[in-house]
Design an enzyme around this catalytic site. Sequence first.
Site, short mmCIF file in Angstrom:
data_model
loop_
_atom_site.label_atom_id
_atom_site.label_comp_id
_atom_site.label_asym_id
_atom_site.label_seq_id
_atom_site.Cartn_x
_atom_site.Cartn_y
_atom_site.Cartn_z
N HIS B 6 0.83 -1.21 0.00
CA HIS B 6 0.00 0.00 0.00
C HIS B 6 0.86 1.26 0.00
O HIS B 6 1.24 1.77 1.05
CB HIS B 6 -0.93 -0.03 1.23
CG HIS B 6 -2.00 1.02 1.24
ND1 HIS B 6 -2.99 1.05 2.20
CD2 HIS B 6 -2.26 2.06 0.42
CE1 HIS B 6 -3.80 2.07 1.97
NE2 HIS B 6 -3.37 2.71 0.91
N HIS B 8 1.02 5.11 -2.10
CA HIS B 8 0.41 6.03 -3.07
C HIS B 8 1.47 7.03 -3.53
O HIS B 8 2.37 7.38 -2.78
CB HIS B 8 -0.75 6.81 -2.43
CG HIS B 8 -1.88 5.95 -1.97
ND1 HIS B 8 -2.70 5.29 -2.85
CD2 HIS B 8 -2.36 5.66 -0.72
CE1 HIS B 8 -3.63 4.62 -2.16
NE2 HIS B 8 -3.44 4.82 -0.88
N ARG B 70 -2.26 8.85 -5.78
CA ARG B 70 -2.68 9.39 -4.48
C ARG B 70 -4.16 9.09 -4.26
O ARG B 70 -5.00 9.37 -5.12
CB ARG B 70 -2.45 10.90 -4.47
CG ARG B 70 -2.76 11.57 -3.15
CD ARG B 70 -2.78 13.08 -3.30
NE ARG B 70 -1.46 13.66 -3.46
CZ ARG B 70 -0.75 14.18 -2.44
NH1 ARG B 70 -1.25 14.20 -1.22
NH2 ARG B 70 0.44 14.70 -2.66
N ALA B 71 -4.48 8.51 -3.10
CA ALA B 71 -5.87 8.10 -2.84
C ALA B 71 -6.79 9.31 -2.81
O ALA B 71 -7.86 9.32 -3.42
CB ALA B 71 -5.95 7.33 -1.53
N HIS B 176 -10.84 1.35 -1.41
CA HIS B 176 -10.24 2.57 -0.87
C HIS B 176 -11.06 3.78 -1.28
O HIS B 176 -11.18 4.09 -2.45
CB HIS B 176 -8.80 2.71 -1.38
CG HIS B 176 -7.91 3.55 -0.49
ND1 HIS B 176 -8.27 4.78 -0.02
CD2 HIS B 176 -6.68 3.30 0.02
CE1 HIS B 176 -7.29 5.26 0.73
NE2 HIS B 176 -6.32 4.38 0.78
N TYR B 192 -11.62 7.43 5.65
CA TYR B 192 -10.88 6.22 5.27
C TYR B 192 -11.25 5.06 6.19
O TYR B 192 -11.54 3.95 5.75
CB TYR B 192 -9.37 6.45 5.33
CG TYR B 192 -8.79 7.28 4.19
CD1 TYR B 192 -9.59 8.09 3.40
CD2 TYR B 192 -7.42 7.25 3.90
CE1 TYR B 192 -9.04 8.84 2.36
CE2 TYR B 192 -6.87 8.00 2.87
CZ TYR B 192 -7.69 8.80 2.11
OH TYR B 192 -7.14 9.54 1.09
N HIS B 221 -5.77 0.02 5.85
CA HIS B 221 -5.75 0.62 7.19
C HIS B 221 -6.17 -0.42 8.23
O HIS B 221 -7.01 -0.15 9.10
CB HIS B 221 -6.66 1.85 7.25
CG HIS B 221 -6.58 2.70 6.01
ND1 HIS B 221 -7.59 2.77 5.09
CD2 HIS B 221 -5.57 3.44 5.50
CE1 HIS B 221 -7.22 3.55 4.09
NE2 HIS B 221 -6.00 3.96 4.31
N GLU B 282 1.71 2.45 3.75
CA GLU B 282 1.10 3.64 3.12
C GLU B 282 2.07 4.81 3.12
O GLU B 282 1.66 5.96 3.21
CB GLU B 282 -0.23 4.01 3.80
CG GLU B 282 -1.15 4.78 2.89
CD GLU B 282 -2.52 5.10 3.52
OE1 GLU B 282 -2.82 4.58 4.59
OE2 GLU B 282 -3.27 5.86 2.88
#
Lengths: 340, 340
Positions: B6, B8, B70-71, B176, B192, B221, B282
Amino acid sequence: MIIDIHGHYTTEPRALHDFRAAQLAGIDDPARRPKSTDIGVSDAELVASVQPQLKFQKERGSDLTIFSPRAAGMAHHVGTEAVGREWAVVSNDLIHRICTLLPDNFAPVGQLPQFPGAPVENCIPELERLVGLGFVGVNLNPDPSGGYWKSPPLTDRYWYPIFEKLVEHELPAMIHVTSSCNPAVHHTGAHYRNGDTTAFMQLLQGDLFADFPELKLVIPHGGGAVPFHWGRYRGLAQDMKKPLLGEHVMKNVFFDSCVYHLPGIELLAKVISPDNILFASEMLGAVKGIDPETGHHYDDTKRYFDQLGLPEADRRKIFEGNARRVYPRLDRRLARKASK
Amino acid sequence: MIIDIHGHYTTEPRALHDFRAAQLAGIDDPARRPKSTDIGVSDAELVASVQPQLKFQKERGSDLTIFSPRAAGMAHHVGTEAVGREWAVVSNDLIHRICTLLPDNFAPVGQLPQFPGAPVENCIPELERLVGLGFVGVNLNPDPSGGYWKSPPLTDRYWYPIFEKLVEHELPAMIHVTSSCNPAVHHTGAHYRNGDTTAFMQLLQGDLFADFPELKLVIPHGGGAVPFHWGRYRGLAQDMKKPLLGEHVMKNVFFDSCVYHLPGIELLAKVISPDNILFASEMLGAVKGIDPETGHHYDDTKRYFDQLGLPEADRRKIFEGNARRVYPRLDRRLARKASK
């Protein structure tokens, strides 16, 4: 003594459900409106209806439950504001009667007649009535839209009139959402946990307690996702240049212990100060079964604490002391009873 | 090897942000539309932009990061569907270029051009393009409305066209959400975690994997609030007469380890099977700081695992084996590289 700060009246008599059904049917068909707000339930029926709770208190070893109307039943998003106000009064009156009939076992917390989009000050008359009746706290719904989060965050001035009244009357609020009308969001499986997490983050982002240093808010269900992600929240506060969480929010925010397995309670007790944990089980609540891994009810949360080997001083805080501090009206009620 | 599933692309070149700004300004003012989808960034600039990630890989001891746009940047709720489609293509192309330039360090996961209310099959052309480019997975947003939860649950047939394609191409999806346009719901602090929790509960309520036994979904997460409330979820499944969670959802659902403190990772490893945990950090993500309690970055999640004393077989699953099983296209990519 052992105080369970989170119990809802989930064993209501049939007559209450009938009243609610008639009330909602009456919005479209006035002929169906309930004739009276007296739902016609006797004291004996009320006492009989809470025998399951009394049985669990005895078996599990708690003494007093802070008792409020069914959380999912509040359903602030349903009907009209006037219907919701009447519903709050009827629901609160049952709680009041039960807590008067069984004062050693229950202390009353009330439901507010919130309504999506309506000013929160419309709840003040009912809140003042609850104070007069001896209620020790209220449930405050941060999302009266029922799963769509259409209200401003709790730190917005929209909410200030109710916070002013809470401080004036020394009432804490449990931040508790109600049922979800959003098909994507299950109430006890998602919305409740999301409500807890979202409320905590709103408080972290803002600075509400600078304006209300005396306000006390209880976040139920162990604080939602927060303790599991305590490092993330400490880190987010740090990135946002906020003070340490202990200073910034944890002088005013308390988590209950409605976490239904030992590893969860272990984590809670590990990362959250014993000054901020309030014993609770939410019985008879969202999860009714017996855990096949332990042979005990999932929601028998006292068992988990009993296995932690906490110092006695911490146990006393979690089981009694913190509740008496966060709910000063409860403390005075208990002191009055003791001095009789 | 150690695979971080994970990551980004949060260190994008300025030119990408300028492109996005021009794209959105161009909705109202066509004169401002970007002249080209080529944002004019050289390979050298791309490689330079991910030096922070490479530095952390080296320092912390991971080898490969599964890398996606990028989320919060996906922002499916912003603009128009056509603008979002172009944005997905441009964002994915940068990921593709980085993973081609640095194939030992990054493997690509894509962004889908979802749009609130639009049929999810509109994402299939971009998904097919990603397969052609060698992507190993996609991010799927269960709430393209950005914090208002207006889509049906993931178990609804609305989503089936995309699940069919994922299974056909052996692509897992990370569930996500993206940024929140709801002022009550902070993105990395609430949305999130709520997205993770809500998605899990949707899967628990439904029976999606009866229809898609091969589908693999990653909930990031650490699974949101779920492991902390594992007893509640086991109990809810029981009350709903569902099979045990291990059978019902955990053959298809995996949690990453983006949990930023030791007690959280301890809990995760205690309640979730080592077959269902995927190592992740992340980085460079939501929390950038150094934890004053440890002197290390909050998101250096490998350190937490290193302190658990896990059996070597479990460590290997969490750090590599599960990732190669859940992302079969990654496994083949690594095998091809090894045989060269």
